[in-house]
Design an enzyme around this catalytic site. Structure first.
Site, PDB file in Angstrom:
ATOM      1  CG  HIS A   1      -2.000  -1.156   0.969  1.00  0.00           C
ATOM      2  ND1 HIS A   1      -3.097  -1.036   0.152  1.00  0.00           N
ATOM      3  CD2 HIS A   1      -2.013  -2.433   1.429  1.00  0.00           C
ATOM      4  CE1 HIS A   1      -3.761  -2.183   0.143  1.00  0.00           C
ATOM      5  NE2 HIS A   1      -3.113  -3.047   0.897  1.00  0.00           N
ATOM      6  CB  THR A   2       4.376   1.942  -0.263  1.00  0.00           C
ATOM      7  OG1 THR A   2       4.713   0.664  -0.818  1.00  0.00           O
ATOM      8  CG2 THR A   2       4.507   1.870   1.248  1.00  0.00           C
ATOM      9  CG  ASP A   3       1.539   0.195  -5.515  1.00  0.00           C
ATOM     10  OD1 ASP A   3       0.639   0.477  -4.701  1.00  0.00           O
ATOM     11  OD2 ASP A   3       1.395  -0.674  -6.409  1.00  0.00           O
TER      12      ASP A   3
ATOM     13  N   GLY B   1      -7.342 -14.160  -6.719  1.00  0.00           N
ATOM     14  CA  GLY B   1      -7.830 -13.601  -5.451  1.00  0.00           C
ATOM     15  C   GLY B   1      -6.941 -13.946  -4.281  1.00  0.00           C
ATOM     16  CB  ALA B   2      -4.112 -15.913  -3.899  1.00  0.00           C
TER      17      ALA B   2
ATOM     18  CB  SER C   1      -4.047 -14.200 -10.774  1.00  0.00           C
ATOM     19  OG  SER C   1      -5.129 -13.472 -10.229  1.00  0.00           O
ATOM     20  CB  SER C   2      -5.550  -9.302 -12.377  1.00  0.00           C
ATOM     21  OG  SER C   2      -4.988  -8.470 -11.412  1.00  0.00           O
TER      22      SER C   2
ATOM     23  CG  ASP D   1       0.324  -6.075  -8.146  1.00  0.00           C
ATOM     24  OD1 ASP D   1       1.160  -5.886  -7.244  1.00  0.00           O
ATOM     25  OD2 ASP D   1      -0.905  -6.152  -7.935  1.00  0.00           O
TER      26      ASP D   1
ATOM     27  CE1 TYR E   1      -4.630  -1.958  -3.499  1.00  0.00           C
ATOM     28  CE2 TYR E   1      -5.777  -0.483  -4.991  1.00  0.00           C
ATOM     29  CZ  TYR E   1      -4.606  -1.028  -4.527  1.00  0.00           C
ATOM     30  OH  TYR E   1      -3.411  -0.644  -5.082  1.00  0.00           O
TER      31      TYR E   1
HETATM   32  C1  GLA Z   1      -2.467  -4.753  -5.021  1.00  0.00           C
HETATM   33  C2  GLA Z   1      -2.279  -3.633  -6.028  1.00  0.00           C
HETATM   34  C3  GLA Z   1      -0.870  -3.037  -5.938  1.00  0.00           C
HETATM   35  C4  GLA Z   1      -0.515  -2.671  -4.502  1.00  0.00           C
HETATM   36  C5  GLA Z   1      -0.851  -3.814  -3.550  1.00  0.00           C
HETATM   37  C6  GLA Z   1      -0.659  -3.423  -2.099  1.00  0.00           C
HETATM   38  O1  GLA Z   1      -1.654  -5.833  -5.341  1.00  0.00           O
HETATM   39  O2  GLA Z   1      -2.489  -4.098  -7.337  1.00  0.00           O
HETATM   40  O3  GLA Z   1      -0.769  -1.917  -6.784  1.00  0.00           O
HETATM   41  O4  GLA Z   1      -1.137  -1.482  -4.108  1.00  0.00           O
HETATM   42  O5  GLA Z   1      -2.170  -4.285  -3.718  1.00  0.00           O
HETATM   43  O6  GLA Z   1       0.671  -3.146  -1.867  1.00  0.00           O
END
Ligand code: GLA
Length: 374
Positions: A37-39, A123-124, A128-129, A173, A222
């Site tokens: 949750h920093t990106d 969903g893990a 995957s997406s 990701d 989210y």
């Molecule tokens: C998901 C989002 C990422 C990131 C993470 C938490 O994977 O796709 O961009 O924010 O949550 O770090």
């Protein structure tokens, strides 16, 4: 689906469409070692590409349509490349192709026939997406001979996720899937877009374990976290929480303060963790992972009671550090253990955590200097 590979996907393509594919591509899932949750706050992240991922065999077709066969879903869907989102798995494919045109100005000369097989659980919190979208883009790049950098592909995939799928995610990701490599941790500064691959140690492993509880990233929690961070930044008068200090954060109140405190302390932990990794201080790295977990659990509230219990169980056994990884709200954790202790850790959890299962193990390559980036 673990026996899925490029060959299996190509054979399925020939059997399904009646002709051989032109080629096949792969894009990995990822586990984030620290920095969650920093990106989307212009911060730092430290993910690793996994061995598991998405394979796609591809051919061009003569229409402007995408025909896609999912081996996992045992289903085939067909849709115009310019179609709106439907809320199904093909959205990830169509969204990526539309974003490719929007972001790079490339007009796709034809449609595509695709056979898709993935070894990444959905969903893990192991992306995957992103793996599906990056693999789709790689297939388009190869099928049409496009010249697009891996960094641009990551941004295109993020654009698809944000604007087509509707998840307001950051870039971690997609960047990890597009530019990461198993055996290397990807230090990524999401503000400057600078990336550096750091070799993982061979003395230790990062074990990714599924809690058995899947999450829904689109469920709104989210996007709500992201809005809370943006509110905190606005109240502090800073462009993003990247530049906020802990003293400033203390002036905030309630949930806004807690969310911001996680982001500010997490950014500092990623920098320390990178130093610990390069210095071979795995005890230090593990301690930072565990601190990160409790910050995500208490301040960011993206863990669950079951995930907290799984982290505690790992720590009370052989793990030197453990934390929830990725978006959270269920999904996977990552635990740091000495090399050779991976299977014992997984076995020791069976009784207390019957729904938990081993997803992947990430460790250093025997001679990383031989393995050039690219
Ligand atoms: C998901 C989002 C990422 C990131 C993470 C938490 O994977 O796709 O961009 O924010 O949550 O770090």
């Amino acid at each position: 689906m673990n026996r899925l590979n490029a060959d299996a996907v190509s054979k399925a393509h020939a059997a399904n469409f009646g002709f051989e594919p032109i080629g096949s591509v792969f894009a990995p899932g990822r586990v984030n070692l620290i920095g969650d949750h920093t990106d989307y706050n212009d911060g730092y992240v430290f993910p690793v590409a996994l061995e598991i991922g998405t394979f796609i065999a591809y051919s061009r077709n003569t229409s402007g349509r995408v025909r896609a066969r999912s081996m996992n879903m045992e289903a085939q869907l067909e849709r115009d490349v310019m179609a709106p989102a439907f809320g199904d798995w093909l959205d990830y494919v169509i969204g990526a192709l539309q974003a490719l045109s929007l972001n790079t100005g490339v007009t796709l000369p034809s449609g595509l026939d695709l056979t898709i097989g993935s070894t990444v659980p959905t969903g893990a919190s192991v992306s995957s997406s992103a793996a599906l979208q990056v693999a789709t883009l790689r297939a388009a790049v190869e099928a049409f001979g496009l010249d697009i950098s891996p960094e641009t592909l990551a941004q295109v995939a993020q654009n698809s996720e944000n604007n087509y799928v509707g998840v307001n995610c950051g870039l971690m990701d997609q960047m990890a899937s597009s530019t990461g490599k198993p055996g290397w941790a990807l230090f990524f500064d999401t503000m400057t877009l600078e990336t550096t691959l750091e070799p993982l140690p061979t003395t230790h492993s990062f074990v990714t374990l599924h809690s058995g509880l899947s999450r829904q990233l689109t469920s709104g929690a989210y996007n709500e976290r992201r809005t809370q961070c943006e509110t905190a930044a606005a109240q502090l008068g800073v462009p993003s929480l990247r530049t906020a200090t802990l003293d400033q954060v203390d002036a905030l109140t309630g949930k806004t303060r807690a969310r911001a405190r996680h982001v500010v302390t997490e950014n500092a932990r990623v920098l320390k963790a990178r130093n610990a990794l390069t210095a071979g201080d795995l005890d230090g790295f593990g301690a930072l992972m565990t601190e990160s977990h409790w910050s995500l659990s208490r301040d960011f509230e993206t863990s669950t009671r079951e995930v907290d219990a799984l982290v505690e169980s790992c720590l009370s056994r052989s793990a030197q550090g453990a934390r929830i990884t990725g978006a959270g709200f269920g999904g996977c954790i990552v635990a740091l253990v000495k090399a050779g202790e991976e299977a014992a850790l997984v076995d020791s959890l069976r009784l207390a955590h019957p729904t938990a299962w081993h997803v992947a193990t990430s460790t250093g390559l025997p001679d990383p200097t031989k393995d050039q980036r690219g």
